[in-house]
Design a protein around this motif. Structure first.
Motif, PDB file in Angstrom:
ATOM      1  N   THR A   8       0.816  -1.217   0.000  1.00 31.94           N
ATOM      2  CA  THR A   8       0.000   0.000   0.000  1.00 31.94           C
ATOM      3  C   THR A   8       0.850   1.268   0.000  1.00 31.94           C
ATOM      4  N   ASN A   9       2.114   1.156   0.371  1.00 29.75           N
ATOM      5  CA  ASN A   9       3.002   2.319   0.367  1.00 29.75           C
ATOM      6  C   ASN A   9       3.643   2.582  -0.989  1.00 29.75           C
ATOM      7  N   VAL A  10       3.427   1.679  -1.951  1.00 27.15           N
ATOM      8  CA  VAL A  10       4.060   1.796  -3.264  1.00 27.15           C
ATOM      9  C   VAL A  10       3.011   2.150  -4.317  1.00 27.15           C
ATOM     10  N   THR A  11       3.225   3.265  -4.983  1.00 26.60           N
ATOM     11  CA  THR A  11       2.370   3.690  -6.096  1.00 26.60           C
ATOM     12  C   THR A  11       2.962   3.188  -7.406  1.00 26.60           C
ATOM     13  N   GLU A  12       2.097   2.697  -8.296  1.00 23.49           N
ATOM     14  CA  GLU A  12       2.555   2.200  -9.590  1.00 23.49           C
ATOM     15  C   GLU A  12       1.956   3.038 -10.711  1.00 23.49           C
ATOM     16  N   ILE A  13       2.802   3.476 -11.618  1.00 23.72           N
ATOM     17  CA  ILE A  13       2.365   4.162 -12.837  1.00 23.72           C
ATOM     18  C   ILE A  13       2.970   3.414 -14.011  1.00 23.72           C
ATOM     19  N   ILE A  14       2.125   2.784 -14.804  1.00 25.81           N
ATOM     20  CA  ILE A  14       2.580   1.922 -15.892  1.00 25.81           C
ATOM     21  C   ILE A  14       2.526   2.674 -17.222  1.00 25.81           C
ATOM     22  N   ASP A  15       3.546   2.473 -18.037  1.00 23.76           N
ATOM     23  CA  ASP A  15       3.625   3.035 -19.395  1.00 23.76           C
ATOM     24  C   ASP A  15       3.631   4.559 -19.426  1.00 23.76           C
ATOM     25  N   ALA A  16       4.342   5.166 -18.516  1.00 27.79           N
ATOM     26  CA  ALA A  16       4.553   6.615 -18.597  1.00 27.79           C
ATOM     27  C   ALA A  16       5.503   6.896 -19.766  1.00 27.79           C
ATOM     28  N   ALA A  74       6.818   3.113 -13.336  1.00 25.45           N
ATOM     29  CA  ALA A  74       7.325   3.695 -12.086  1.00 25.45           C
ATOM     30  C   ALA A  74       6.687   2.993 -10.891  1.00 25.45           C
ATOM     31  N   TYR A  75       7.503   2.701  -9.899  1.00 25.40           N
ATOM     32  CA  TYR A  75       7.056   2.103  -8.641  1.00 25.40           C
ATOM     33  C   TYR A  75       7.740   2.904  -7.545  1.00 25.40           C
ATOM     34  N   CYS A  78      11.522   3.241  -7.999  1.00 18.99           N
ATOM     35  CA  CYS A  78      12.108   2.353  -9.006  1.00 18.99           C
ATOM     36  C   CYS A  78      11.441   2.558 -10.359  1.00 18.99           C
ATOM     37  N   PHE A  79      12.236   2.414 -11.416  1.00 20.04           N
ATOM     38  CA  PHE A  79      11.749   2.677 -12.767  1.00 20.04           C
ATOM     39  C   PHE A  79      12.246   1.593 -13.715  1.00 20.04           C
ATOM     40  N   ALA A  80      11.300   0.814 -14.255  1.00 17.18           N
ATOM     41  CA  ALA A  80      11.636  -0.205 -15.254  1.00 17.18           C
ATOM     42  C   ALA A  80      11.534   0.442 -16.632  1.00 17.18           C
ATOM     43  N   ILE A  81      12.616   0.381 -17.406  1.00 14.93           N
ATOM     44  CA  ILE A  81      12.742   1.188 -18.616  1.00 14.93           C
ATOM     45  C   ILE A  81      12.576   0.349 -19.880  1.00 14.93           C
ATOM     46  N   GLU A  82      11.772   0.848 -20.804  1.00 14.01           N
ATOM     47  CA  GLU A  82      11.736   0.322 -22.168  1.00 14.01           C
ATOM     48  C   GLU A  82      12.848   1.001 -22.959  1.00 14.01           C
ATOM     49  N   TYR A  83      13.598   0.225 -23.722  1.00 15.08           N
ATOM     50  CA  TYR A  83      14.662   0.812 -24.539  1.00 15.08           C
ATOM     51  C   TYR A  83      14.748   0.079 -25.873  1.00 15.08           C
ATOM     52  N   THR A  84      15.414   0.685 -26.823  1.00  9.74           N
ATOM     53  CA  THR A  84      15.511   0.141 -28.167  1.00  9.74           C
ATOM     54  C   THR A  84      16.404  -1.093 -28.192  1.00  9.74           C
TER      55      THR A  84
END
Length: 312
Positions: free
Chosen positions: A53-61, A75-76, A117-123
């Motif tokens: 509950t302390n972690v906010t998730e934003i997917i596909d920013a 983003a987490y 934390c940020f999981a990154i999409e890259y080429t």
């Protein structure tokens, strides 16, 4: 009304194809890796997702655009503080396969310990060769710093963490903090892509090295074999750039030596400049161990202890 509908459909179609007009290699997945490993390691389990509950998730920013398509990050971030150290996370897959969702479980776990934390999409290499993927990650770091308040980030405390080929890229990104040749000249952000720590999970440090056996996958990404393109093979190796400007680094490795080619040479340089490094080799483990328990928990423990030491 019909014309408006058709016009909307036209724009949607163009957007869809612009986003999809590139090749995808989906061969490297957690499930496929589990199927390969379960016969030899019958005790392993895929690490489960964590809901905190302390972690906010934003997917596909959206963090940027490369040619005709948009690049995203997930983003987490921990909500308990307004300024968390940031951890930029790079998935593996031989520079050719994999995707940012591979970092989700680890991102959730580390974020729950007081990080953003940020999981990154890259080429990947089917779409563009080295160094485009490196540019993408550095652009993502700048985006995160530009939007530090939104994601509860302290822009002066940024780590880069990668697994396998992502670990190789993480080490390269961290050791090229001071080198403009690795920056995307088209990015207009005033923020720096500098990071203050590296976590390399089973990523090679040198492509042309007695311990290394990188072959076709590396050659495909580096646009030629070591004989055909020796400059790329040298410049893409973090060991080449390791000097007094390198940040502290954590190595977490499996028991297969070729996945840390160049590590001991790098540590010798770091020791010369009194730069902190730490090594953990998890006994009797295969590559891609970080997806599975019991090794996932151990990997996260080493990562969070290192991050706490550097940042807290």
């Amino acid at each position: 009304m019909k014309n408006i509908f058709l016009l909307g459909l036209f724009f949607f179609s163009n957007t869809f194809f612009a986003q999809s007009n590139y090749s995808i290699d989906s061969s490297y997945t957690v499930k496929n890796t589990y199927t390969k490993l379960i016969k030899k390691y019958p005790f392993i389990e895929i690490a489960p997702e964590l809901k905190n509950t302390n972690v906010t998730e934003i997917i596909d920013a959206v963090y940027g655009q490369n040619k005709n398509r948009i690049l995203h990050l997930d983003a987490y971030f921990n909500e308990t503080k307004k300024k968390n150290p940031a951890v930029v996370m790079i998935h593996g897959g031989g520079w050719r396969s994999g995707n940012k969702s591979h970092m989700k479980v680890m991102a959730q776990e580390i974020a729950s310990n007081g990080y953003s934390c940020f999981a990154i999409e890259y080429t990947l290499s089917l779409e563009a060769k080295y160094p485009q993927g490196v540019y993408d990650i550095k652009n993502a770091i700048k985006f995160i710093k530009d939007n530090a308040k939104k994601y509860n980030v302290d822009p002066d405390k940024v780590a880069v963490l990668g697994c396998s080929s992502g670990g190789q890229m993480a080490a390269l990104i961290g050791t090229t903090n001071k080198k403009t040749a690795f920056e995307d000249v088209n990015n207009k952000s005033k923020s720096s892509s500098k990071v203050q720590a590296i976590i390399d999970v089973d990523g090679v440090l040198a492509f042309k090295h007695p311990e290394s056996s990188e072959g076709d996958m590396a050659a495909f990404w580096l646009d030629g074999t070591s004989d055909e393109n020796p400059v790329n093979w040298k410049n893409a190796s973090a060991l080449t750039h390791t000097d007094k400007h390198a940040p502290p680094i954590l190595f977490v490795n499996c028991s297969i030596n070729r996945f840390h080619a160049g590590r001991d040479d790098m540590i010798s340089i770091l020791n010369k400049y009194k730069i902190y490094s730490e090594v953990h080799t998890i006994k009797d483990t295969p590559h891609s161990f970080w997806f599975f328990n019991p090794w996932f928990d151990e990997t996260v423990l080493y990562a969070t202890q290192f991050l706490d030491k550097i940042f807290k």
